[in-house]
Scaffold this motif. Structure first.
Motif, PDB file in Angstrom:
ATOM      1  N   GLU A 102       5.810  -1.445 -11.362  1.00 52.13           N
ATOM      2  CA  GLU A 102       5.667  -2.846 -11.021  1.00 52.13           C
ATOM      3  C   GLU A 102       4.031  -2.947 -10.815  1.00 52.13           C
ATOM      4  N   ARG A 103       3.432  -4.374 -10.675  1.00 45.16           N
ATOM      5  CA  ARG A 103       2.523  -4.745 -10.464  1.00 45.16           C
ATOM      6  C   ARG A 103       2.005  -4.476  -8.949  1.00 45.16           C
ATOM      7  N   GLU A 104       0.766  -3.962  -8.872  1.00 46.02           N
ATOM      8  CA  GLU A 104       0.477  -3.657  -7.453  1.00 46.02           C
ATOM      9  C   GLU A 104      -0.894  -4.526  -7.238  1.00 46.02           C
ATOM     10  N   GLY A 105      -1.274  -4.523  -5.956  1.00 44.61           N
ATOM     11  CA  GLY A 105      -2.491  -5.219  -5.464  1.00 44.61           C
ATOM     12  C   GLY A 105      -3.334  -4.102  -5.284  1.00 44.61           C
ATOM     13  N   VAL A 106      -4.756  -4.323  -6.015  1.00 48.48           N
ATOM     14  CA  VAL A 106      -5.724  -3.186  -5.780  1.00 48.48           C
ATOM     15  C   VAL A 106      -6.749  -3.457  -4.673  1.00 48.48           C
ATOM     16  N   SER A 107      -7.266  -4.771  -4.869  1.00 50.49           N
ATOM     17  CA  SER A 107      -8.302  -5.168  -3.945  1.00 50.49           C
ATOM     18  C   SER A 107      -8.443  -6.512  -3.985  1.00 50.49           C
ATOM     19  N   CYS A 108      -9.085  -7.198  -3.038  1.00 47.75           N
ATOM     20  CA  CYS A 108      -9.532  -8.659  -3.225  1.00 47.75           C
ATOM     21  C   CYS A 108     -10.324  -8.939  -1.892  1.00 47.75           C
ATOM     22  N   ILE A 109     -11.159 -10.102  -2.343  1.00 46.74           N
ATOM     23  CA  ILE A 109     -12.346 -10.535  -1.583  1.00 46.74           C
ATOM     24  C   ILE A 109     -12.120 -11.862  -1.211  1.00 46.74           C
ATOM     25  N   SER A 110     -12.355 -12.015   0.084  1.00 44.29           N
ATOM     26  CA  SER A 110     -11.992 -13.485   0.675  1.00 44.29           C
ATOM     27  C   SER A 110     -13.158 -14.362   0.507  1.00 44.29           C
ATOM     28  N   ARG A 111     -12.753 -15.663   0.119  1.00 46.49           N
ATOM     29  CA  ARG A 111     -13.767 -16.555   0.013  1.00 46.49           C
ATOM     30  C   ARG A 111     -14.482 -17.056   1.181  1.00 46.49           C
ATOM     31  N   VAL A 112     -13.953 -16.837   2.330  1.00 42.21           N
ATOM     32  CA  VAL A 112     -14.486 -17.389   3.585  1.00 42.21           C
ATOM     33  C   VAL A 112     -15.705 -16.218   4.062  1.00 42.21           C
ATOM     34  N   ASP A 113     -15.506 -15.293   4.068  1.00 46.80           N
ATOM     35  CA  ASP A 113     -16.443 -14.385   4.805  1.00 46.80           C
ATOM     36  C   ASP A 113     -16.643 -13.147   3.913  1.00 46.80           C
ATOM     37  N   ASP A 114     -16.267 -13.091   2.658  1.00 44.29           N
ATOM     38  CA  ASP A 114     -16.436 -11.861   1.873  1.00 44.29           C
ATOM     39  C   ASP A 114     -15.528 -10.602   2.425  1.00 44.29           C
ATOM     40  N   SER A 115     -14.866 -10.986   3.490  1.00 44.70           N
ATOM     41  CA  SER A 115     -13.806  -9.640   3.845  1.00 44.70           C
ATOM     42  C   SER A 115     -13.221  -9.071   2.620  1.00 44.70           C
ATOM     43  N   THR A 116     -12.828  -7.874   2.917  1.00 46.24           N
ATOM     44  CA  THR A 116     -12.316  -7.162   1.674  1.00 46.24           C
ATOM     45  C   THR A 116     -10.784  -6.484   1.855  1.00 46.24           C
ATOM     46  N   TYR A 117     -10.269  -6.219   0.966  1.00 42.66           N
ATOM     47  CA  TYR A 117      -8.938  -5.624   1.391  1.00 42.66           C
ATOM     48  C   TYR A 117      -8.950  -4.586   0.137  1.00 42.66           C
ATOM     49  N   TYR A 118      -8.473  -3.363   0.235  1.00 38.96           N
ATOM     50  CA  TYR A 118      -8.150  -2.272  -0.541  1.00 38.96           C
ATOM     51  C   TYR A 118      -6.769  -1.578  -0.515  1.00 38.96           C
ATOM     52  N   ALA A 119      -6.074  -1.346  -1.373  1.00 38.84           N
ATOM     53  CA  ALA A 119      -4.789  -0.517  -1.255  1.00 38.84           C
ATOM     54  C   ALA A 119      -5.270   0.961  -0.906  1.00 38.84           C
ATOM     55  N   ASP A 120      -4.285   1.648  -0.154  1.00 41.35           N
ATOM     56  CA  ASP A 120      -4.814   2.733   0.342  1.00 41.35           C
ATOM     57  C   ASP A 120      -5.150   3.719  -0.921  1.00 41.35           C
ATOM     58  N   SER A 121      -4.478   3.642  -2.275  1.00 42.65           N
ATOM     59  CA  SER A 121      -4.736   4.653  -3.227  1.00 42.65           C
ATOM     60  C   SER A 121      -6.188   4.429  -3.707  1.00 42.65           C
ATOM     61  N   VAL A 122      -6.605   3.341  -3.517  1.00 42.80           N
ATOM     62  CA  VAL A 122      -8.142   3.418  -4.128  1.00 42.80           C
ATOM     63  C   VAL A 122      -9.354   3.323  -2.975  1.00 42.80           C
ATOM     64  N   LYS A 123      -9.042   3.131  -1.767  1.00 41.81           N
ATOM     65  CA  LYS A 123     -10.006   3.071  -0.708  1.00 41.81           C
ATOM     66  C   LYS A 123     -10.940   4.382  -0.890  1.00 41.81           C
ATOM     67  N   GLY A 124     -12.067   3.972  -0.526  1.00 38.93           N
ATOM     68  CA  GLY A 124     -13.357   5.051  -0.834  1.00 38.93           C
ATOM     69  C   GLY A 124     -13.678   5.269  -2.162  1.00 38.93           C
ATOM     70  N   ARG A 125     -12.799   4.833  -3.265  1.00 41.39           N
ATOM     71  CA  ARG A 125     -13.417   5.152  -4.517  1.00 41.39           C
ATOM     72  C   ARG A 125     -13.704   3.720  -5.446  1.00 41.39           C
ATOM     73  N   PHE A 126     -13.193   2.502  -4.933  1.00 42.97           N
ATOM     74  CA  PHE A 126     -13.362   1.166  -5.570  1.00 42.97           C
ATOM     75  C   PHE A 126     -14.151   0.372  -4.492  1.00 42.97           C
ATOM     76  N   THR A 127     -14.756  -0.456  -5.037  1.00 36.27           N
ATOM     77  CA  THR A 127     -15.607  -1.427  -4.446  1.00 36.27           C
ATOM     78  C   THR A 127     -15.636  -2.744  -5.058  1.00 36.27           C
ATOM     79  N   ILE A 128     -15.210  -3.915  -4.224  1.00 31.00           N
ATOM     80  CA  ILE A 128     -15.034  -5.037  -4.800  1.00 31.00           C
ATOM     81  C   ILE A 128     -16.444  -5.859  -4.410  1.00 31.00           C
ATOM     82  N   SER A 129     -16.782  -6.772  -5.256  1.00 29.43           N
ATOM     83  CA  SER A 129     -18.001  -7.681  -4.839  1.00 29.43           C
ATOM     84  C   SER A 129     -18.145  -8.960  -5.543  1.00 29.43           C
ATOM     85  N   ARG A 130     -18.880  -9.769  -4.919  1.00 29.63           N
ATOM     86  CA  ARG A 130     -19.020 -11.136  -5.516  1.00 29.63           C
ATOM     87  C   ARG A 130     -20.455 -10.992  -6.170  1.00 29.63           C
TER      88      ARG A 130
END
Length: 126
Positions: free
Chosen positions: A44-72
């Protein structure tokens, strides 16, 4: 016409890195939270990461924390771009990666998406 385009995928050896880009047109990018999702064959499709439009707060799935970085990208000539820097890639990261736009960090994490982009394939060899 609304368009979201993911790019930057490819074949990489385990332990390697890739940077995915999500570019947008046809809507006001800054009004949306941008997320990265992935779907591996047979899964199934899974969410990996996202970045908020409001304050650039971020979310990472546990499986990618510490390895992936999202940025604008904040440069004026590239503001409609979000990146996903992927390091220490593992075979289990192999998937088609999609970027998507929605309203609100929680909504995007939950898959409530206004716009989906075409995917880019990432293959990690062992």
């Amino acid at each position: 016409e609304v368009q979201l385009q993911a790019s930057g995928g490819g074949l990489v050896q385990a332990g390697g890195s890739l940077r995915l880009s999500c570019s947008a047109s046809g809507f006001t990018f800054d009004d949306y939270t941008i997320g990265w999702f992935r779907q591996a064959p047979g899964k199934e499709r899974e969410g990996v990461s996202c970045i908020s439009r409001v304050d650039d707060s971020t979310y990472y799935a546990d499986s990618v924390k510490g390895r992936f970085t999202i940025s604008r990208d904040t440069r004026d000539n590239a503001k409609n771009t979000v990146y996903l820097e992927m390091n220490s890639l593992q075979p289990e990261d192999t998937a088609v990666y999609y970027c998507a736009a929605g309203q609100g960090l929680r909504n995007v994490i939950d898959g409530q998406i206004d716009y989906w982009g075409q995917g880019t394939k990432v293959t990690v060899s062992s």
